[in-house]
Scaffold this active site. Structure first.
Site, PDB file in Angstrom:
ATOM      1  N   PHE A  87       0.851  -1.188   0.000  1.00  0.00           N
ATOM      2  CA  PHE A  87       0.000   0.000   0.000  1.00  0.00           C
ATOM      3  C   PHE A  87       0.884   1.234   0.000  1.00  0.00           C
ATOM      4  O   PHE A  87       2.075   1.157   0.330  1.00  0.00           O
ATOM      5  CB  PHE A  87      -0.919  -0.012   1.225  1.00  0.00           C
ATOM      6  CG  PHE A  87      -2.379   0.084   0.855  1.00  0.00           C
ATOM      7  CD1 PHE A  87      -2.990  -0.916   0.112  1.00  0.00           C
ATOM      8  CD2 PHE A  87      -3.144   1.184   1.234  1.00  0.00           C
ATOM      9  CE1 PHE A  87      -4.329  -0.827  -0.234  1.00  0.00           C
ATOM     10  CE2 PHE A  87      -4.492   1.273   0.891  1.00  0.00           C
ATOM     11  CZ  PHE A  87      -5.083   0.277   0.164  1.00  0.00           C
ATOM     12  N   ARG A 118      -3.009  11.236   5.489  1.00  0.00           N
ATOM     13  CA  ARG A 118      -3.245   9.897   6.016  1.00  0.00           C
ATOM     14  C   ARG A 118      -2.715   8.845   5.054  1.00  0.00           C
ATOM     15  O   ARG A 118      -2.918   8.957   3.846  1.00  0.00           O
ATOM     16  CB  ARG A 118      -4.745   9.663   6.224  1.00  0.00           C
ATOM     17  CG  ARG A 118      -5.083   8.259   6.649  1.00  0.00           C
ATOM     18  CD  ARG A 118      -6.547   8.096   6.966  1.00  0.00           C
ATOM     19  NE  ARG A 118      -7.420   8.187   5.797  1.00  0.00           N
ATOM     20  CZ  ARG A 118      -7.581   7.212   4.902  1.00  0.00           C
ATOM     21  NH1 ARG A 118      -6.917   6.082   4.997  1.00  0.00           N
ATOM     22  NH2 ARG A 118      -8.409   7.378   3.880  1.00  0.00           N
ATOM     23  N   HIS A 165     -11.588  13.046  -0.602  1.00  0.00           N
ATOM     24  CA  HIS A 165     -11.755  11.730   0.000  1.00  0.00           C
ATOM     25  C   HIS A 165     -11.907  11.737   1.515  1.00  0.00           C
ATOM     26  O   HIS A 165     -12.824  11.115   2.058  1.00  0.00           O
ATOM     27  CB  HIS A 165     -10.551  10.865  -0.390  1.00  0.00           C
ATOM     28  CG  HIS A 165     -10.666   9.426   0.001  1.00  0.00           C
ATOM     29  ND1 HIS A 165     -11.771   8.662  -0.311  1.00  0.00           N
ATOM     30  CD2 HIS A 165      -9.828   8.608   0.676  1.00  0.00           C
ATOM     31  CE1 HIS A 165     -11.593   7.425   0.150  1.00  0.00           C
ATOM     32  NE2 HIS A 165     -10.435   7.370   0.767  1.00  0.00           N
ATOM     33  N   LEU A 210     -14.667   5.841  -5.853  1.00  0.00           N
ATOM     34  CA  LEU A 210     -13.323   5.465  -5.418  1.00  0.00           C
ATOM     35  C   LEU A 210     -12.857   4.183  -6.102  1.00  0.00           C
ATOM     36  O   LEU A 210     -13.578   3.190  -6.170  1.00  0.00           O
ATOM     37  CB  LEU A 210     -13.365   5.246  -3.905  1.00  0.00           C
ATOM     38  CG  LEU A 210     -12.099   4.702  -3.233  1.00  0.00           C
ATOM     39  CD1 LEU A 210     -10.999   5.743  -3.264  1.00  0.00           C
ATOM     40  CD2 LEU A 210     -12.412   4.296  -1.804  1.00  0.00           C
ATOM     41  N   ARG A 226      -0.462   9.507  -0.648  1.00  0.00           N
ATOM     42  CA  ARG A 226      -1.554  10.008  -1.486  1.00  0.00           C
ATOM     43  C   ARG A 226      -1.396  11.468  -1.883  1.00  0.00           C
ATOM     44  O   ARG A 226      -1.720  11.853  -3.012  1.00  0.00           O
ATOM     45  CB  ARG A 226      -2.879   9.806  -0.756  1.00  0.00           C
ATOM     46  CG  ARG A 226      -3.264   8.354  -0.720  1.00  0.00           C
ATOM     47  CD  ARG A 226      -4.553   8.125   0.030  1.00  0.00           C
ATOM     48  NE  ARG A 226      -4.910   6.711  -0.047  1.00  0.00           N
ATOM     49  CZ  ARG A 226      -5.906   6.154   0.619  1.00  0.00           C
ATOM     50  NH1 ARG A 226      -6.655   6.887   1.423  1.00  0.00           N
ATOM     51  NH2 ARG A 226      -6.172   4.879   0.483  1.00  0.00           N
ATOM     52  N   HIS A 245      -7.942  11.802  -2.947  1.00  0.00           N
ATOM     53  CA  HIS A 245      -7.505  10.451  -3.313  1.00  0.00           C
ATOM     54  C   HIS A 245      -7.080  10.447  -4.774  1.00  0.00           C
ATOM     55  O   HIS A 245      -7.783  10.999  -5.625  1.00  0.00           O
ATOM     56  CB  HIS A 245      -8.649   9.453  -3.087  1.00  0.00           C
ATOM     57  CG  HIS A 245      -8.221   8.019  -3.115  1.00  0.00           C
ATOM     58  ND1 HIS A 245      -7.848   7.384  -4.277  1.00  0.00           N
ATOM     59  CD2 HIS A 245      -8.091   7.103  -2.124  1.00  0.00           C
ATOM     60  CE1 HIS A 245      -7.514   6.128  -3.991  1.00  0.00           C
ATOM     61  NE2 HIS A 245      -7.657   5.934  -2.695  1.00  0.00           N
ATOM     62  N   GLU A 253      -6.616   2.115  -3.771  1.00  0.00           N
ATOM     63  CA  GLU A 253      -5.162   2.162  -3.842  1.00  0.00           C
ATOM     64  C   GLU A 253      -4.604   0.744  -3.954  1.00  0.00           C
ATOM     65  O   GLU A 253      -3.489   0.541  -4.443  1.00  0.00           O
ATOM     66  CB  GLU A 253      -4.652   2.835  -2.562  1.00  0.00           C
ATOM     67  CG  GLU A 253      -3.172   3.068  -2.500  1.00  0.00           C
ATOM     68  CD  GLU A 253      -2.820   4.021  -1.363  1.00  0.00           C
ATOM     69  OE1 GLU A 253      -3.353   5.156  -1.357  1.00  0.00           O
ATOM     70  OE2 GLU A 253      -2.047   3.640  -0.479  1.00  0.00           O
ATOM     71  N   GLN A 311      -7.727  15.326   2.402  1.00  0.00           N
ATOM     72  CA  GLN A 311      -7.080  14.406   1.469  1.00  0.00           C
ATOM     73  C   GLN A 311      -7.843  14.261   0.156  1.00  0.00           C
ATOM     74  O   GLN A 311      -9.048  14.010   0.164  1.00  0.00           O
ATOM     75  CB  GLN A 311      -6.952  13.025   2.109  1.00  0.00           C
ATOM     76  CG  GLN A 311      -6.265  12.006   1.208  1.00  0.00           C
ATOM     77  CD  GLN A 311      -5.815  10.775   1.977  1.00  0.00           C
ATOM     78  OE1 GLN A 311      -6.605   9.884   2.259  1.00  0.00           O
ATOM     79  NE2 GLN A 311      -4.549  10.730   2.336  1.00  0.00           N
TER      80      GLN A 311
END
Lengths: 562, 328
Positions: A114, A372, A337, A239, A273, A229, A242, A227
């Site tokens: 990730f 984040r 996001h 969405l 991100r 995304h 990721e 954030q």
């Protein structure tokens, strides 16, 4: 009616349900109130996974460092240490409760890569991890038998002299208002994505908990940190996890280049991100986008892996954009996001108001700081949900029965009844809640987006001023009481406008670039002046700004590159 | 794109009787039904009530009947419907609260009735339960269920048999029965063998057809029926006896022999009840032949039966393994 409980949890997503289960285990009388049925909560939209340093050779320090670096050093390190240390136990608890985490060939838990992580430490269920966790958490809530007030809309907190004593809420089904008095209230109402348009968020994510806490006098923190995304679908803005990049998907510009090699030569598509979203937006702004998008290319992963591990995004891209990701690259762009900011809490979920706790996306501990990391939000919900539930129970046990505060509940109930009646009686002058929200959302993305600067942010202040004025004339066309979603949308609008102001004011205040907050007029991180949080206190005339230091334990700020 | 929505509305605070209301809209080609309904609610008629949230097929809020069949409004692309008028109604088998909003309380109560949580046995391990990767992957198909209610809405059995526990709850039950960590499968199987249980499914495929997440509840129900038969839990149950009689006869003769089917699938007492029908059939020349007709090449049918039997996956249960281990 006036109901009474020791602890009342508002919001039945992962954080709220985890808090309620913990309070139940602590032996207090707990109830949970939610504006939707628990399994409808937005936790189910988390696709990719949940982080923990459980694997051989992985350490909590490594997870902690990655999180601190991801936060661009704005995260509070005492809280991040707790997150990273408690993560393994939290993931194992979920496994023991029934989450069918993906296994490796030996039958042990398997992981995927990730963004922003130095190890593969993301545990997952295909690309439906949030859905799988939410179902299991709900199963456990049913098992222990927590009282649920489902489809109740909380309109305000009952607060007096800095002490929170419960909530006033509307049973949406009947339209009746009730008070629920409690020794402690835990807010776990999730995000505020609807402040922005477009957004990956559900329609219910209107920041209710943040707004009622703020209006009652609790402080908000890090509200400039929003954030975007990197992979949201063209058109609908849905969405795309990721996890796709974690499994090896590429990002391409209009020239077919894997442009991330320019911006993050080591981690490429798996940089954090904020870095990837900025890179995409730069490519688009410099003319190497396609219809304001870049391309997410999964083709080389093969049909088998895509169907087994990325089935949901395959379905979404096909249904919503008509693209089969097995055959073709899919257009994506940065989309709003997640707020890193929220209700300021300590590591036990305690807010700046007595008797008020918060956990999950609506809270700001702060573990996410300026940005984040993917798969840290599910982790945040279960760890800080549990801690908030425990602390609220302890607080409650130390207090006499909430019956002592009876007149307070009745007064608040009467005020809310009058306020809602006045809303329903408002004459029609052409102003609709949906229109005001739309104008707010589109302008927020324009001026408080991936890139920001003083001129746009100042203009946004004026826009919000006029939107707040328009909101006072918004009309409720549905005069009925039963399932009046028109009425709730007007109440939500007021919540969102207060939060939009908080974002705009803090974004204008922070004259540096850090994490998700990028000021084109102040392009560099400025640790000398800005290694600090911005907190806001609600005042009728406008937010009052406070600065507080970032808690450092073991990680000194360094230049951040991926 | 022009679209005509015909929405079934109902307001308990007015007369309460349902009525149809039509809305003509011009919408972009990519619009889903949910996008269109939100446009109605925001710009045309604020009194329209519906549940909706995620807009991406994951929260399960917006199921409703579209042109007669349940689906998520957010998964229904208007351009794919190919009808001039789109008929929109609340879900079936559930009382209406207002417009497209139905009362889900009975739906949740049925879910709670199956004890919908993992019931492991023995000590909780220090680390994770070690189980075959396939067994967890297999659960993904059912964990995909978002509790939207579409299957319950269109369930033919429920429409005449309100005590039927129903497709959603049984899909959930299957999730535990097939989970190696769950040790309550015996109780679970006993319960689903009872009133309202899996034998009440009429095998109509509606739930498989309408499920927006490919959970295929009926196939889960059929798999559990098979477990009931295989485990001997269902020996005395009519449904099980019928299933066994059917497969025995078709497996042997390649076709159904009604006389034998009746003899094998009911008790002597019940058989007496069929005497009158039998006599009437005989006088009307409708009695099936007393000796079975075997189709040519029945052996091939038998082979199909044997093959499906042998591919049935044995369930892998940690608690059973532990017991077997302790006996050694």
């Amino acid at each position: 009616m006036i109901y009474k409980h020791d602890v009342l949890v508002v919001g039945a997503g992962l954080a709220g349900m985890r808090a309620a289960i913990e309070a139940h285990n602590q032996g207090v009388d707990v109830a949970i109130v939610s504006k939707v049925y628990p399994v409808r909560s937005h936790s189910n939209a988390a696709q990719g996974g949940i982080n923990a340093a459980l694997g051989e050779g992985d350490t909590w320090e490594s997870h902690g460092y990655d999180t601190v670096k991801g936060s661009d050093y704005l995260g509070d390190q005492d809280a991040i240490e707790i997150l990273a240390r408690e993560a393994p136990a939290a993931v194992l608890e979920l496994e023991h409760w029934g989450v069918n985490f993906s296994r490796d060939e030996t039958g042990h838990l398997g992981t995927r890569n990730f963004g922003g992580a130095s190890q593969a430490r993301t545990f997952f269920v295909a690309d439906i991890t949030g859905q799988a966790l939410l179902q299991v958490m709900f199963e456990q809530l049913v098992r222990v038998g927590v009282r649920m007030y489902n489809e109740w809309f909380v309109t305000r907190l009952i607060e007096s002299e800095g002490v929170v004593r419960g909530i006033v809420g509307m049973d949406i089904r009947s339209g009746q208002l009730h008070a629920i008095q409690a020794n402690a209230v835990v807010l776990a109402t999730g995000g505020m994505g609807r402040v922005f348009e477009p957004s990956t968020n559900a329609l219910i994510n209107t920041g209710d908990g943040m707004a009622i806490a703020y209006q009652a006098g609790a402080r908000l923190m890090d509200m400039e940190m929003m954030q975007y995304h990197p992979t949201t679908l063209k058109g609908s803005g849905a969405l795309l996890t990721e996890g796709a990049r974690g499994e090896g998907a590429y990002l391409l510009n209009s020239e077919g280049d894997r442009f991330m090699k320019k911006y993050a030569p080591n981690k490429l598509e798996l940089a954090s991100r904020d870095v990837v979203s900025r890179a995409e937006q730069t490519e688009i702004n410099e003319g190497r986008g396609i219809d304001n998008c870049v391309l997410l290319d999964c083709r080389h992963l093969g049909r088998d892996l895509i169907m087994r591990k990325l089935g949901q995004i395959h379905e979404l891209a096909l249904e919503l954009a008509g693209v089969d990701i097995v055959q073709d690259p899919v257009p994506v762009r940065p989309g709003f996001h997640y707020p890193m900011g929220g209700i300021k809490t300590d590591v036990d979920g305690k807010t700046t108001l007595d008797g008020l706790y918060a956990a999950g996306e609506c809270a700001c501990v702060s573990i996410h700081g300026g940005n984040r990391l993917g798969a840290n939000s599910l982790l945040d919900t279960v760890i800080f949900g549990r801690r908030a539930g425990a602390a609220a129970s302890e607080h409650s046990r130390a207090l006499p029965s909430p019956a002592d505060s009876f007149p307070l509940g009745e007064a608040a109930l009467q005020q809310e009844t009058d306020r809602i009646r006045a809303l329903l009686d408002r004459p029609y002058v052409g102003e609709l809640a949906a229109k005001v929200r739309w104008d707010m959302g589109v302008n927020m993305v324009k001026h408080c987006g991936v890139f920001r600067e003083a001129g746009g942010l100042t203009e946004m202040g004026d826009v919000l001023h006029s939107l707040q004025d328009r909101a006072t004339r918004v009309h409720v066309g549905d005069k009925g009481r039963v399932f009046n979603t028109n009425l709730t949308s007007v109440l939500e609008l007021q919540f969102m406008l207060d939060l939009a102001v908080a974002v705009q004011v803090t974004a204008l205040t922070r004259t540096e670039s850090r994490g998700a907050h990028t000021r084109t007029d102040y392009p560099d991180r400025d640790d000398e002046h800005w290694l600090k949080h911005i907190q806001l206190q609600y005042r009728p005339e406008g937010p009052e700004i406070h600065f507080t230091p970032v808690t450092m334990t073991r990680w000194e700020p360094q230049v951040r590159s991926y | 794109m022009d679209v005509q929505l015909k929405v079934r509305r109902q307001n308990p605070e007015a007369e309460g009787e349902p009525y149809w209301k039509e809305y003509a809209l011009a919408v972009p080609d990519h619009f889903t039904l949910l996008d269109a309904l939100i446009q109605v609610r925001e710009e045309v008629d604020e009194t329209l009530s519906l549940r909706c949230s995620c807009r991406s097929h994951i929260c399960g809020s917006c199921s409703m009947r579209v042109n007669g069949h349940a689906n998520l409004a957010c998964k229904t692309k208007l351009s794919d419907l190919h009808t001039d008028t789109v008929t929109v109604e609340p879900m079936g088998n559930m009382p209406v609260i207002k417009d497209l909003v139905v009362d889900l309380e009975p739906f949740w109560k049925k879910l709670y009735s199956i004890d919908p949580y993992l019931q492991p046995a023995g000590e909780v391990p220090d680390r994770e339960y070690v189980v075959p990767a396939d067994s967890m992957l297999h659960l993904d198909g059912v964990v995909n269920c978002i509790m939207c209610g579409a299957c319950v809405s269109d369930c033919e059995s429920l429409s005449v048999n309100p005590i039927f526990i129903g497709p959603t709850a049984f899909a959930k039950e299957y999730r535990f029965v097939m989970d190696p960590r769950d040790a309550a499968d015996t109780q679970r199987l006993m319960q689903m063998n009872g009133p309202g249980g899996v034998w009440d499914c009429t095998h109509c495929y509606q739930c498989v057809e309408v499920c927006p997440k490919d959970v295929a509840p009926m196939e889960r129900i059929m798999a559990m029926r098979k477990m009931l038969v295989d485990d001997g839990v269902a020996e005395k149950h009519n449904g099980a006896r019928r299933q066994k009689a059917f497969t025995d006869i078709v497996g042997r003769y390649g076709r159904l022999d009604e006389t034998r089917y009746l003899m094998k699938s009911v008790t002597m007492l019940e058989l007496a009840g069929y005497a009158k029908v039998g006599l009437r059939s005989m006088t009307h020349g409708k009695l099936p032949p007393l000796l079975p007709h075997r189709i040519p090449d029945a052996a091939r049918i038998r082979r199909i039966f044997e093959r499906t039997r042998s591919t049935h996956r044995r369930r892998f249960k940690l608690h059973q393994q532990a017991q077997e281990g302790s006996r050694v």
